[in-house]
Design an enzyme around this catalytic site. Sequence first.
Site, PDB file in Angstrom:
ATOM      1  N   GLU A  78       0.817  -1.221   0.000  1.00 44.65           N
ATOM      2  CA  GLU A  78       0.000   0.000   0.000  1.00 44.65           C
ATOM      3  C   GLU A  78       0.849   1.269   0.000  1.00 44.65           C
ATOM      4  OE1 GLU A  78      -3.298   0.626  -0.187  1.00 44.65           O
ATOM      5  OE2 GLU A  78      -3.440  -1.511  -0.679  1.00 44.65           O
ATOM      6  N   ASP A 124      11.082  -2.267  -7.814  1.00 38.80           N
ATOM      7  CA  ASP A 124      11.764  -3.206  -6.937  1.00 38.80           C
ATOM      8  C   ASP A 124      12.826  -2.396  -6.220  1.00 38.80           C
ATOM      9  OD1 ASP A 124      11.719  -6.105  -6.196  1.00 38.80           O
ATOM     10  OD2 ASP A 124      13.865  -5.774  -6.444  1.00 38.80           O
ATOM     11  N   HIS A 164      14.613   7.456  -3.324  1.00 47.08           N
ATOM     12  CA  HIS A 164      15.123   6.594  -4.396  1.00 47.08           C
ATOM     13  C   HIS A 164      14.036   6.368  -5.464  1.00 47.08           C
ATOM     14  CE1 HIS A 164      13.256   4.600  -1.096  1.00 47.08           C
ATOM     15  NE2 HIS A 164      13.273   3.386  -1.618  1.00 47.08           N
TER      16      HIS A 164
HETATM   17  P1  IMP Z   1      10.220  -5.313  -2.767  1.00 49.35           P
HETATM   18  O1  IMP Z   1       8.753  -5.182  -2.541  1.00 49.35           O
HETATM   19  O2  IMP Z   1      10.667  -6.688  -3.066  1.00 49.35           O
HETATM   20  O3  IMP Z   1      10.720  -4.295  -3.755  1.00 49.35           O
HETATM   21  O4  IMP Z   1      10.882  -5.008  -1.352  1.00 49.35           O
HETATM   22  C1  IMP Z   1      11.249  -3.751  -0.995  1.00 49.35           C
HETATM   23  C2  IMP Z   1      11.682  -3.736   0.471  1.00 49.35           C
HETATM   24  O5  IMP Z   1      12.751  -2.797   0.595  1.00 49.35           O
HETATM   25  C3  IMP Z   1      10.573  -3.254   1.388  1.00 49.35           C
HETATM   26  O6  IMP Z   1       9.842  -4.299   1.939  1.00 49.35           O
HETATM   27  C4  IMP Z   1      11.344  -2.478   2.451  1.00 49.35           C
HETATM   28  O7  IMP Z   1      11.824  -3.358   3.427  1.00 49.35           O
HETATM   29  C5  IMP Z   1      12.529  -1.915   1.671  1.00 49.35           C
HETATM   30  N1  IMP Z   1      12.195  -0.573   1.111  1.00 49.35           N
HETATM   31  C6  IMP Z   1      12.050  -0.240  -0.197  1.00 49.35           C
HETATM   32  N2  IMP Z   1      11.721   1.061  -0.322  1.00 49.35           N
HETATM   33  C7  IMP Z   1      11.639   1.550   0.924  1.00 49.35           C
HETATM   34  C8  IMP Z   1      11.307   2.833   1.433  1.00 49.35           C
HETATM   35  O8  IMP Z   1      10.995   3.808   0.725  1.00 49.35           O
HETATM   36  N3  IMP Z   1      11.355   2.944   2.773  1.00 49.35           N
HETATM   37  C9  IMP Z   1      11.670   1.914   3.605  1.00 49.35           C
HETATM   38  N4  IMP Z   1      11.951   0.703   3.191  1.00 49.35           N
HETATM   39  C10 IMP Z   1      11.953   0.508   1.842  1.00 49.35           C
END
Ligand code: IMP
Length: 195
Positions: free
Chosen positions: A11, A71, A182
Amino acid sequence: MTTVVAATGNEHKLKELKAIMEKFGMNVISQEEAGFGGVDIVEDGESFEENSFIKADAIMELTGQIAVADDSGLEVDYLDGAPGVHSARYAGEHKSDVDNNNKLLKELEGVPEEERTARFVSVVTMVYPDGRMLSARGICPGKILFEPRGTGGFGYDPLFLPDGLDQTFAEIDQETKNKISHRANALKNLERMLG
Ligand code: IMP
């Protein structure tokens, strides 16, 4: 307005993608709104680029609409870039953000401030039904604190102090995060490719 389906069940990511992409004239809708809520895609790539493409391509195939995926993860220099692509599951499957943050603090126990440099990385990919694909990377450099601060955001936000600010990602307002994060930087790079 071009409608784009966000390939995510997160979300917070959805909200950030929506707010940022709206500024480029794109209407981001959730998988649920596109009729594919609850679809979980196996992210078995070894890089942010691979996983970002896997997610966007799968949702484009399912919905027949333009799809966008992010990602992302946290790279900590002292840990040779970990947790990296494993950020979501750093403390194990089905563990919480708090568990992941606690694991990170444990791995960095006794590490002085100057060695706690890190960066958030995001790779945003858009896949079109006609086979076109656009992908861009963005980073946000900062430091890992000794204890969490703030209640906003998600993931590692309470431990991440972005360079140039004295508030964590969990303390700043969403609008500020969406300017410097980012994800914002990846989307700015993607916007340039959209021409
Ligand atoms: P994905 O859904 O496989 O891309 O996992 C991304 C993971 O990286 C998230 O579950 C967070 O633990 C971390 N992450 C990515 N972007 C953020 C952010 O903007 N703030 C804090 N954690 C982030």
